[in-house]
Design a protein around this motif. Structure first.
Motif, PDB file in Angstrom:
ATOM      1  N   TYR A  79      76.728  31.089  53.271  1.00  0.00           N
ATOM      2  CA  TYR A  79      77.437  32.248  52.708  1.00  0.00           C
ATOM      3  C   TYR A  79      77.896  31.966  51.280  1.00  0.00           C
ATOM      4  O   TYR A  79      77.811  32.828  50.408  1.00  0.00           O
ATOM      5  CB  TYR A  79      78.642  32.600  53.582  1.00  0.00           C
ATOM      6  N   GLN A  80      78.416  30.772  51.027  1.00  0.00           N
ATOM      7  CA  GLN A  80      78.902  30.457  49.683  1.00  0.00           C
ATOM      8  C   GLN A  80      77.769  30.467  48.659  1.00  0.00           C
ATOM      9  O   GLN A  80      77.938  30.928  47.535  1.00  0.00           O
ATOM     10  CB  GLN A  80      79.595  29.095  49.697  1.00  0.00           C
ATOM     11  N   SER A  81      76.605  29.954  49.055  1.00  0.00           N
ATOM     12  CA  SER A  81      75.466  29.973  48.139  1.00  0.00           C
ATOM     13  C   SER A  81      74.932  31.384  47.969  1.00  0.00           C
ATOM     14  O   SER A  81      74.554  31.790  46.862  1.00  0.00           O
ATOM     15  CB  SER A  81      74.355  29.053  48.669  1.00  0.00           C
ATOM     16  N   LEU A  82      74.875  32.140  49.054  1.00  0.00           N
ATOM     17  CA  LEU A  82      74.329  33.489  48.997  1.00  0.00           C
ATOM     18  C   LEU A  82      75.173  34.393  48.113  1.00  0.00           C
ATOM     19  O   LEU A  82      74.645  35.136  47.274  1.00  0.00           O
ATOM     20  CB  LEU A  82      74.241  34.070  50.409  1.00  0.00           C
ATOM     21  N   PHE A  83      76.488  34.349  48.309  1.00  0.00           N
ATOM     22  CA  PHE A  83      77.386  35.216  47.545  1.00  0.00           C
ATOM     23  C   PHE A  83      77.832  34.594  46.231  1.00  0.00           C
ATOM     24  O   PHE A  83      78.618  35.183  45.504  1.00  0.00           O
ATOM     25  CB  PHE A  83      78.609  35.559  48.397  1.00  0.00           C
ATOM     26  N   ARG A  84      77.364  33.379  45.971  1.00  0.00           N
ATOM     27  CA  ARG A  84      77.734  32.657  44.745  1.00  0.00           C
ATOM     28  C   ARG A  84      79.255  32.648  44.570  1.00  0.00           C
ATOM     29  O   ARG A  84      79.801  32.852  43.475  1.00  0.00           O
ATOM     30  CB  ARG A  84      77.059  33.282  43.525  1.00  0.00           C
ATOM     31  N   ASN A  85      79.935  32.430  45.674  1.00  0.00           N
ATOM     32  CA  ASN A  85      81.402  32.409  45.661  1.00  0.00           C
ATOM     33  C   ASN A  85      81.874  31.253  46.527  1.00  0.00           C
ATOM     34  O   ASN A  85      81.664  31.244  47.738  1.00  0.00           O
ATOM     35  CB  ASN A  85      81.943  33.737  46.210  1.00  0.00           C
ATOM     36  N   PRO A  86      82.521  30.236  45.931  1.00  0.00           N
ATOM     37  CA  PRO A  86      82.940  29.063  46.710  1.00  0.00           C
ATOM     38  C   PRO A  86      84.097  29.323  47.655  1.00  0.00           C
ATOM     39  O   PRO A  86      84.470  28.438  48.419  1.00  0.00           O
ATOM     40  CB  PRO A  86      83.341  28.054  45.621  1.00  0.00           C
ATOM     41  N   LEU A  87      84.703  30.522  47.607  1.00  0.00           N
ATOM     42  CA  LEU A  87      85.813  30.831  48.493  1.00  0.00           C
ATOM     43  C   LEU A  87      85.377  31.648  49.705  1.00  0.00           C
ATOM     44  O   LEU A  87      86.211  32.097  50.487  1.00  0.00           O
ATOM     45  CB  LEU A  87      86.909  31.587  47.728  1.00  0.00           C
ATOM     46  N   VAL A  88      84.075  31.839  49.852  1.00  0.00           N
ATOM     47  CA  VAL A  88      83.549  32.604  50.990  1.00  0.00           C
ATOM     48  C   VAL A  88      83.447  31.690  52.203  1.00  0.00           C
ATOM     49  O   VAL A  88      83.152  30.498  52.091  1.00  0.00           O
ATOM     50  CB  VAL A  88      82.171  33.198  50.634  1.00  0.00           C
ATOM     51  N   SER A  89      83.684  32.261  53.389  1.00  0.00           N
ATOM     52  CA  SER A  89      83.561  31.518  54.642  1.00  0.00           C
ATOM     53  C   SER A  89      82.900  32.425  55.675  1.00  0.00           C
ATOM     54  O   SER A  89      82.680  33.617  55.414  1.00  0.00           O
ATOM     55  CB  SER A  89      84.946  31.074  55.119  1.00  0.00           C
ATOM     56  N   PRO A  90      82.548  31.910  56.869  1.00  0.00           N
ATOM     57  CA  PRO A  90      81.922  32.766  57.885  1.00  0.00           C
ATOM     58  C   PRO A  90      82.768  33.955  58.293  1.00  0.00           C
ATOM     59  O   PRO A  90      82.255  34.873  58.929  1.00  0.00           O
ATOM     60  CB  PRO A  90      81.729  31.796  59.062  1.00  0.00           C
ATOM     61  N   ASP A  91      84.059  33.934  57.945  1.00  0.00           N
ATOM     62  CA  ASP A  91      84.898  35.078  58.296  1.00  0.00           C
ATOM     63  C   ASP A  91      84.660  36.271  57.383  1.00  0.00           C
ATOM     64  O   ASP A  91      85.141  37.370  57.668  1.00  0.00           O
ATOM     65  CB  ASP A  91      86.382  34.690  58.205  1.00  0.00           C
ATOM     66  N   ILE A  92      83.923  36.047  56.277  1.00  0.00           N
ATOM     67  CA  ILE A  92      83.862  37.071  55.242  1.00  0.00           C
ATOM     68  C   ILE A  92      83.212  38.359  55.730  1.00  0.00           C
ATOM     69  O   ILE A  92      83.560  39.445  55.282  1.00  0.00           O
ATOM     70  CB  ILE A  92      83.119  36.533  53.995  1.00  0.00           C
ATOM     71  N   LEU A  93      82.247  38.264  56.657  1.00  0.00           N
ATOM     72  CA  LEU A  93      81.594  39.471  57.171  1.00  0.00           C
ATOM     73  C   LEU A  93      82.191  39.914  58.500  1.00  0.00           C
ATOM     74  O   LEU A  93      81.610  40.753  59.180  1.00  0.00           O
ATOM     75  CB  LEU A  93      80.091  39.229  57.322  1.00  0.00           C
ATOM     76  N   ALA A 325      92.838  21.751  43.549  1.00  0.00           N
ATOM     77  CA  ALA A 325      93.398  21.086  42.380  1.00  0.00           C
ATOM     78  C   ALA A 325      92.336  20.282  41.626  1.00  0.00           C
ATOM     79  O   ALA A 325      92.335  20.237  40.399  1.00  0.00           O
ATOM     80  CB  ALA A 325      94.550  20.172  42.811  1.00  0.00           C
ATOM     81  N   ARG A 326      91.402  19.678  42.386  1.00  0.00           N
ATOM     82  CA  ARG A 326      90.377  18.865  41.743  1.00  0.00           C
ATOM     83  C   ARG A 326      89.280  19.698  41.094  1.00  0.00           C
ATOM     84  O   ARG A 326      88.720  19.316  40.072  1.00  0.00           O
ATOM     85  CB  ARG A 326      89.732  17.930  42.766  1.00  0.00           C
ATOM     86  N   ARG A 327      88.971  20.863  41.714  1.00  0.00           N
ATOM     87  CA  ARG A 327      87.827  21.646  41.232  1.00  0.00           C
ATOM     88  C   ARG A 327      88.267  23.064  40.876  1.00  0.00           C
ATOM     89  O   ARG A 327      87.543  24.015  41.101  1.00  0.00           O
ATOM     90  CB  ARG A 327      86.743  21.665  42.302  1.00  0.00           C
ATOM     91  N   ARG A 328      89.454  23.253  40.307  1.00  0.00           N
ATOM     92  CA  ARG A 328      89.973  24.599  40.079  1.00  0.00           C
ATOM     93  C   ARG A 328      89.137  25.390  39.087  1.00  0.00           C
ATOM     94  O   ARG A 328      89.097  26.616  39.140  1.00  0.00           O
ATOM     95  CB  ARG A 328      91.421  24.539  39.615  1.00  0.00           C
ATOM     96  N   ARG A 329      88.472  24.696  38.185  1.00  0.00           N
ATOM     97  CA  ARG A 329      87.652  25.425  37.220  1.00  0.00           C
ATOM     98  C   ARG A 329      86.461  26.104  37.878  1.00  0.00           C
ATOM     99  O   ARG A 329      86.016  27.159  37.458  1.00  0.00           O
ATOM    100  CB  ARG A 329      87.165  24.474  36.124  1.00  0.00           C
ATOM    101  N   GLU A 330      85.923  25.471  38.950  1.00  0.00           N
ATOM    102  CA  GLU A 330      84.787  26.066  39.640  1.00  0.00           C
ATOM    103  C   GLU A 330      85.242  27.104  40.652  1.00  0.00           C
ATOM    104  O   GLU A 330      84.594  28.132  40.845  1.00  0.00           O
ATOM    105  CB  GLU A 330      83.989  24.972  40.354  1.00  0.00           C
ATOM    106  N   LEU A 331      86.382  26.829  41.334  1.00  0.00           N
ATOM    107  CA  LEU A 331      86.838  27.716  42.391  1.00  0.00           C
ATOM    108  C   LEU A 331      87.540  28.944  41.847  1.00  0.00           C
ATOM    109  O   LEU A 331      87.493  30.011  42.449  1.00  0.00           O
ATOM    110  CB  LEU A 331      87.791  26.959  43.323  1.00  0.00           C
ATOM    111  N   LEU A 332      88.221  28.783  40.703  1.00  0.00           N
ATOM    112  CA  LEU A 332      88.942  29.910  40.122  1.00  0.00           C
ATOM    113  C   LEU A 332      88.454  30.141  38.702  1.00  0.00           C
ATOM    114  O   LEU A 332      89.109  29.795  37.736  1.00  0.00           O
ATOM    115  CB  LEU A 332      90.451  29.627  40.120  1.00  0.00           C
ATOM    116  N   PRO A 333      87.258  30.744  38.555  1.00  0.00           N
ATOM    117  CA  PRO A 333      86.711  30.915  37.217  1.00  0.00           C
ATOM    118  C   PRO A 333      87.541  31.906  36.395  1.00  0.00           C
ATOM    119  O   PRO A 333      88.163  32.792  36.946  1.00  0.00           O
ATOM    120  CB  PRO A 333      85.319  31.477  37.496  1.00  0.00           C
TER     121      PRO A 333
END
Length: 333
Positions: A79-93, A325-333
């Motif tokens: 899901y994260q790769s498909l939606f190009r969103n690192p905050l997506v999870s199986p709950d998203i649909l 905190a470690r990857r905030r630039r990628e997770l919160l563009p």
């Protein structure tokens, strides 16, 4: 560290976790005894207490935890790769919530365990079909944002329906069962449950593994993927269907377990990088090890068994904040 070395270490970790978890419990079994029981199984009658505990209780439960963790982590990575969103999870649909609604309906109707699992599986699939139909009716099915928003809306409706079922349930018998199932547990797992679920999980994982290079191309964007010869619409449907199948299969036997599909792909991404062809198998191995560890902790940390959903939330929340905190630039563009 080289990628091949990471996969070897993850495989060793999974085997070690499974072996250690098989010996931990109220009836403690040492690791040499576990290995000896496995080696002697073809030559024995399987009637000893150790064989009974291992082959009838511990091994099915450890295998179920591995399947559930691998399925949820793989679905999350997809899901994260498909939606190009690192905050997506199986709950998203709304898959997990829909499966939960199906299962609580089965409990409300007083159905046997196998029928409850079937209801949970059907609930997850029906939820995704409703989401896909709604998204197609609104925007022709090609807008990812509309698909995600439709999933959030349908998931919220399914959650409201679960609350209604809890109000209608018998407060002495059905309501405790519904509440415990929604928190996640593998306490009553049997070998027959594994036999029924494993083929469905394998059926969902197979297209994700076979198409992992093409799925990775989607992370470049739809236009770039089409320029490279990828049928974006067809591939997106396959990924959603496969990820939904593995998620619904896992939820049907374990209940609703959050955080695994969100957190484990990020941990795997830190080890092997963002390439989906490496991320997917790493997430599968890491997710299986993680879930085996959590389930072992759930049944051994206290006198009563702790619901898996509670433990994954307690572990997942701080870990995800640390990842944020470690990857905030990628997770919160």
């Amino acid at each position: 560290m080289r990628t091949a070395t990471v996969f070897v270490l993850l495989t060793i970790l999974l085997v070690a976790m499974a072996a250690i978890a098989s010996g931990i419990g109220p009836y403690h079994i040492s690791l040499p005894t576990v290995l000896d029981a496995i080696l002697q199984r073809p030559f024995g009658d399987g009637s000893s207490p150790v064989d009974t505990v291992l082959f009838n209780i511990r091994f099915p439960r450890v295998a179920a935890a591995g399947f559930v963790g691998a399925a949820l982590a793989a679905a999350g990575a997809a899901y994260q790769s498909l939606f190009r969103n690192p905050l997506v999870s199986p709950d998203i649909l709304g898959v997990s919530t829909g499966a939960g609604l199906g299962a609580v309906l089965g409990i409300l109707l007083g159905l046997p365990v196998m029928a409850i699992q079937v209801f949970g599986f059907i609930g997850g699939l029906v939820t995704v079909m409703v989401v896909a139909t709604l998204a197609r009716a609104l925007r022709g099915g090609g807008d990812v944002l509309v698909l995600v928003l439709a999933g959030i809306v349908v998931g919220a409706l399914a959650g409201a329906a679960i609350s209604l079922v809890k109000v209608l349930a018998d407060p002495y018998n059905q309501l405790p069962a519904i509440t415990f199932w929604l928190l996640g547990s593998l306490a009553g797992i049997k070998a027959s449950d594994i036999a029924a679920t494993a083929p469905l999980v394998a059926l969902g994982l197979a297209p994700l593994l076979l198409l992992r290079w093409r799925i990775g191309v989607l992370s470049l964007g739809d236009d770039e993927a089409r320029a490279l010869g990828v049928n974006v619409s067809a591939l997106r449907i396959v990924v959603i269907a496969a990820a939904t199948l593995v998620t619904a299969s896992a939820v049907a036997i374990s209940g609703v377990i959050g955080w695994v599909g969100l957190m484990v792909p990020h941990m795997a991404r830190m080890l092997v990088g963002p390439r989906f062809d490496r991320l997917l198998p790493a997430a599968i191995l890491l997710g299986a090890s993680f879930m085996i560890g959590v389930d072992t902790l759930a049944r051994s940390a206290a006198r009563i068994e702790i619901p898996l959903g509670v433990l994954t939330a307690v572990i997942g929340g701080p870990v995800f904040v640390w990842l944020l905190a470690r990857r905030r630039r990628e997770l919160l563009p």
